[in-house]
Write a protein that holds these residues in place. Structure first.
Motif, PDB file in Angstrom:
ATOM      1  N   TYR A 164     -12.004 112.976  83.222  1.00  0.00           N
ATOM      2  CA  TYR A 164     -13.078 113.903  83.604  1.00  0.00           C
ATOM      3  C   TYR A 164     -12.571 115.331  83.843  1.00  0.00           C
ATOM      4  O   TYR A 164     -13.208 116.281  83.395  1.00  0.00           O
ATOM      5  N   PRO A 165     -11.453 115.558  84.551  1.00  0.00           N
ATOM      6  CA  PRO A 165     -10.987 116.944  84.708  1.00  0.00           C
ATOM      7  C   PRO A 165     -10.710 117.637  83.374  1.00  0.00           C
ATOM      8  O   PRO A 165     -10.953 118.842  83.243  1.00  0.00           O
ATOM      9  N   ALA A 166     -10.216 116.889  82.379  1.00  0.00           N
ATOM     10  CA  ALA A 166      -9.968 117.488  81.066  1.00  0.00           C
ATOM     11  C   ALA A 166     -11.284 117.820  80.357  1.00  0.00           C
ATOM     12  O   ALA A 166     -11.397 118.860  79.691  1.00  0.00           O
ATOM     13  N   ILE A 167     -12.288 116.945  80.483  1.00  0.00           N
ATOM     14  CA  ILE A 167     -13.605 117.234  79.895  1.00  0.00           C
ATOM     15  C   ILE A 167     -14.195 118.480  80.541  1.00  0.00           C
ATOM     16  O   ILE A 167     -14.672 119.398  79.854  1.00  0.00           O
ATOM     17  N   PHE A 168     -14.157 118.536  81.857  1.00  0.00           N
ATOM     18  CA  PHE A 168     -14.732 119.667  82.578  1.00  0.00           C
ATOM     19  C   PHE A 168     -14.001 120.959  82.225  1.00  0.00           C
ATOM     20  O   PHE A 168     -14.640 121.997  81.987  1.00  0.00           O
ATOM     21  N   GLY A 169     -12.673 120.903  82.193  1.00  0.00           N
ATOM     22  CA  GLY A 169     -11.906 122.102  81.856  1.00  0.00           C
ATOM     23  C   GLY A 169     -12.180 122.592  80.453  1.00  0.00           C
ATOM     24  O   GLY A 169     -12.292 123.804  80.210  1.00  0.00           O
ATOM     25  N   THR A 170     -12.308 121.666  79.493  1.00  0.00           N
ATOM     26  CA  THR A 170     -12.594 122.061  78.118  1.00  0.00           C
ATOM     27  C   THR A 170     -13.947 122.738  78.015  1.00  0.00           C
ATOM     28  O   THR A 170     -14.090 123.792  77.381  1.00  0.00           O
ATOM     29  N   VAL A 171     -14.962 122.150  78.651  1.00  0.00           N
ATOM     30  CA  VAL A 171     -16.317 122.700  78.568  1.00  0.00           C
ATOM     31  C   VAL A 171     -16.386 124.073  79.233  1.00  0.00           C
ATOM     32  O   VAL A 171     -16.950 125.027  78.661  1.00  0.00           O
ATOM     33  N   ILE A 172     -15.842 124.203  80.430  1.00  0.00           N
ATOM     34  CA  ILE A 172     -15.945 125.475  81.150  1.00  0.00           C
ATOM     35  C   ILE A 172     -15.163 126.565  80.426  1.00  0.00           C
ATOM     36  O   ILE A 172     -15.588 127.727  80.376  1.00  0.00           O
ATOM     37  N   MET A 173     -14.030 126.222  79.814  1.00  0.00           N
ATOM     38  CA  MET A 173     -13.262 127.217  79.070  1.00  0.00           C
ATOM     39  C   MET A 173     -14.022 127.669  77.823  1.00  0.00           C
ATOM     40  O   MET A 173     -14.066 128.867  77.505  1.00  0.00           O
ATOM     41  N   VAL A 174     -14.643 126.730  77.103  1.00  0.00           N
ATOM     42  CA  VAL A 174     -15.395 127.087  75.898  1.00  0.00           C
ATOM     43  C   VAL A 174     -16.598 127.955  76.258  1.00  0.00           C
ATOM     44  O   VAL A 174     -16.921 128.914  75.550  1.00  0.00           O
ATOM     45  N   ILE A 175     -17.270 127.634  77.364  1.00  0.00           N
ATOM     46  CA  ILE A 175     -18.426 128.441  77.782  1.00  0.00           C
ATOM     47  C   ILE A 175     -17.994 129.862  78.119  1.00  0.00           C
ATOM     48  O   ILE A 175     -18.621 130.849  77.689  1.00  0.00           O
ATOM     49  N   LEU A 176     -16.913 129.999  78.901  1.00  0.00           N
ATOM     50  CA  LEU A 176     -16.421 131.335  79.238  1.00  0.00           C
ATOM     51  C   LEU A 176     -15.981 132.093  77.988  1.00  0.00           C
ATOM     52  O   LEU A 176     -16.249 133.295  77.846  1.00  0.00           O
ATOM     53  N   MET A 177     -15.282 131.390  77.087  1.00  0.00           N
ATOM     54  CA  MET A 177     -14.852 132.030  75.844  1.00  0.00           C
ATOM     55  C   MET A 177     -16.056 132.524  75.044  1.00  0.00           C
ATOM     56  O   MET A 177     -16.045 133.636  74.510  1.00  0.00           O
ATOM     57  N   SER A 178     -17.115 131.725  74.978  1.00  0.00           N
ATOM     58  CA  SER A 178     -18.309 132.113  74.220  1.00  0.00           C
ATOM     59  C   SER A 178     -18.989 133.322  74.852  1.00  0.00           C
ATOM     60  O   SER A 178     -19.450 134.228  74.145  1.00  0.00           O
ATOM     61  N   ILE A 179     -19.058 133.334  76.195  1.00  0.00           N
ATOM     62  CA  ILE A 179     -19.670 134.466  76.883  1.00  0.00           C
ATOM     63  C   ILE A 179     -18.895 135.751  76.621  1.00  0.00           C
ATOM     64  O   ILE A 179     -19.473 136.848  76.512  1.00  0.00           O
ATOM     65  N   ILE A 180     -17.581 135.639  76.487  1.00  0.00           N
ATOM     66  CA  ILE A 180     -16.747 136.821  76.261  1.00  0.00           C
ATOM     67  C   ILE A 180     -16.781 137.256  74.799  1.00  0.00           C
ATOM     68  O   ILE A 180     -16.948 138.442  74.482  1.00  0.00           O
ATOM     69  N   VAL A 181     -16.633 136.316  73.870  1.00  0.00           N
ATOM     70  CA  VAL A 181     -16.450 136.688  72.472  1.00  0.00           C
ATOM     71  C   VAL A 181     -17.757 137.125  71.818  1.00  0.00           C
ATOM     72  O   VAL A 181     -17.735 137.976  70.913  1.00  0.00           O
ATOM     73  N   ALA A 182     -18.894 136.578  72.240  1.00  0.00           N
ATOM     74  CA  ALA A 182     -20.155 136.893  71.566  1.00  0.00           C
ATOM     75  C   ALA A 182     -20.509 138.375  71.653  1.00  0.00           C
ATOM     76  O   ALA A 182     -20.747 139.011  70.615  1.00  0.00           O
ATOM     77  N   PRO A 183     -20.575 138.996  72.829  1.00  0.00           N
ATOM     78  CA  PRO A 183     -20.946 140.412  72.861  1.00  0.00           C
ATOM     79  C   PRO A 183     -19.928 141.322  72.183  1.00  0.00           C
ATOM     80  O   PRO A 183     -20.309 142.271  71.474  1.00  0.00           O
TER      81      PRO A 183
END
Length: 565
Positions: free
Chosen positions: A314-333
């Motif tokens: 579960y910590p690896a799932i959570f870390g992967t999801v939160i990192m991808v979300i942050l990356m998407s928020i940064i890279v999109a704009p």
């Protein structure tokens, strides 16, 4: 194809048929079919080898005889293979049969602290008759892996609750003790991680506050008194929780169980270390299905243990999801802004062409180079400067001057930025000039045309770029090893302590978890099924993230399709 068409093609000859392009259609169809079959085969392999690991197999009792020594084994048969006779003879095995191939079974015998290895290969011809006694128990533990044996007694302190003389009460008494100790362990975990963890967090903030006042020259007697009062209050809260913890630990220390192992020795072990116990040989199909779902849920929702070879991810799932979300928020704009400038505002000359070539080349740079750049620029330079400006009280212990979630997200955003730029620019290119001119003719400014007409119509292309970025970033491992990912994180980057989302904290990632379990584990046989299961989980997670983005893209495409026509 009609009969005249066949004759017409025959009259044209094979050269004409080749030039018609029809062979390429068949080749492309064959290539696509082969790719689909390969992908489905890979997913099936991962599912069978990975999720099949959680099925409760029957436990075999067998006697083995080799080199005059007889040994009794209890364990699960987890694999089987055939080995050439010549290879076995060269390894020193004594063979009696004439066959060129000999079967051998990989038996998980567990009991790691009592035997040399918890996995053992045994030749089939060295094994006697196999039996599956219903009394054999499998005990999953917090430490030392599985225990295989026959339950003999259960006691609390010096009082025996049940033994083999009252076999009908023995197993229920054992299950009751396990349930009670599990509940106590949950209470202990809540107190240690949530309540005491919160106290430690507030203690650290008081320390940093005192250090900050000291650096500013404002640590007077009144401030020291206030800090001492707050610290005394936290100490009092901790003392109360410490007493509760001592009582909880004491309540489960006296419970123990005795098991007879395969070699006949009796061992007494604490119930407090037991995760679950079951008798697979006495279970029916529905009971095994229920246990399978329970173990699968544990894999998805629990933390790893035993050097990541047991427990969950579960910590690896959570870390992967939160990192991808942050990356998407940064890279999109940033990707959209860069594409809009290059396509809508920049002069289309030599410099712009050079920038486009540079962007396309950045997409081919090895990911480890981005990791080195992220470590040197984001972590050491930017993070070090942030620590000097805002976290001087915490120095010399770095806050942002060390790998963490924020720097990992920024590094992957930089890695995937060219993909978003190229996809967005292609989407802007496909919008007809007449739509821009119509908007300007109706009195809209250039900025209003861009914001209200052009960008909404190009949003499907933006989503396409984001989908490609997510697919690449979620599976990256090499750069993350340098900028924030660890083997085992003590806590999640999101908790109930201010500021709740800790960008500076290290985290776990499914991709790195696969690498660690597959290549760094001391117990290869125990780790192999988890590699398959985690790999399938990563594929499913990426597919879900992409499916969400594809659904949004299709919605936007349908919404603006009429404008394109």
């Amino acid at each position: 194809m009609t009969q005249p068409d066949i004759h017409a093609r025959g009259h044209r000859g094979p050269l004409t048929w080749m030039r018609s392009g029809e062979p390429m259609i068949w080749l492309n169809a064959a290539a696509v079919s082969l790719s689909v079959v390969a992908v489905l085969g890979l997913l099936l392999l991962l599912a069978v080898r990975g999720f099949g690991h959680f099925w409760p197999r029957d436990v075999m009792a067998v006697s083995t005889a080799y080199a005059g020594a007889e040994q009794r084994l209890l364990g699960e048969v987890v694999d089987w293979a055939q080995v050439p006779a010549q290879q076995l003879r060269e390894a020193g095995f004594e063979l009696t049969g004439p066959g060129p191939l000999y079967g051998r079974s990989l038996i998980k015998q567990g009991n790691r602290e009592y035997f040399d290895s918890d996995f053992i290969w045994v030749l089939d011809e060295h094994m006697g008759p196999r039996a599956y006694p219903p009394s054999v128990a499998v005990v999953e533990r917090l430490e030392w892996g599985n225990l295989y044996g026959e339950l003999q007694s259960v006691r609390v302190d010096d009082r025996i609750l049940a033994d083999t003389g009252a076999s009908d009460r023995l197993w229920p008494a054992f299950q009751g003790l396990i349930a009670d100790t599990r509940q106590v362990r949950d209470e202990i975990r809540h107190i240690e991680r949530d309540e005491i963890g919160g106290i430690n967090h507030r203690m650290e903030r008081l320390r940093l506050q005192q250090r900050s006042l000291e650096l500013d020259g404002e640590l007077d007697a009144a401030a020291q008194a206030d800090l001492a009062t707050a610290r005394a209050q936290l100490d009092a809260e901790y003392d109360v929780l410490h007493v509760q913890l001592q009582a909880l630990y004491q309540s489960i220390q006296g419970a123990s169980y005795t098991v007879r192992l395969a070699d006949g020795q009796l061992v007494e072990l604490p119930v407090a270390k037991v995760v679950r116990a079951y008798q697979p040989n006495a279970m029916n199909r529905w009971q095994k299905c229920a246990l399978y779902l329970e173990k699968l849920w544990e894999f998805l929702s629990d933390e790893p243990r035993e050097a990541n070879t047991e427990g969950g991810v579960y910590p690896a799932i959570f870390g992967t999801v939160i990192m991808v979300i942050l990356m998407s928020i940064i890279v999109a704009p940033f990707g959209v802004l860069a594409a809009v400038y290059l396509r809508e505002y920049a002069h289309q000359g030599f410099v712009t062409r050079i920038i486009r070539v540079a962007v396309n080349n950045l997409a081919g740079v090895p990911s480890i180079v981005y990791g080195v750049f992220g470590l040197g620029f984001f972590v050491y330079f930017v993070g070090g400067e942030l620590d000097e400006l805002f976290f001087a009280a915490a120095l010399p212990s770095p806050t942002f001057g060390t790998p963490g979630l924020m720097w990992a997200s920024l590094t992957l955003a930089l890695l995937t930025l060219p993909v978003v730029i190229v996809a967005t620019e292609e989407g802007l290119d496909r919008i007809p000039v007449s739509i821009r001119e119509g908007s300007l003719a109706l009195g809209a400014t250039r900025a209003e045309t861009l914001w209200r007409v052009v960008l909404p119509m190009a949003s499907p292309a933006m989503m396409t770029g984001l989908i490609l970025a997510v697919a690449r970033a979620a599976g990256e491992v090499a750069p993350l090893m340098l900028v924030g990912v660890v083997k085992l994180a003590p806590s999640l980057p999101v908790d109930g302590n201010y500021p709740f989302l800790h960008f500076d904290q290290k985290f776990m990632h499914l991709g790195f978890h696969i690498y660690d379990v597959g290549f760094q584990s001391p117990n290869v046989e125990a780790a192999r099924p988890l590699v398959y299961a985690t790999a399938l989980l990563l594929v499913v997670l990426i597919a879900l993230l992409n499916l969400t983005a594809v659904t949004l893209r299709n919605h936007l495409r349908e919404r603006y399709k009429s404008l394109e026509n």
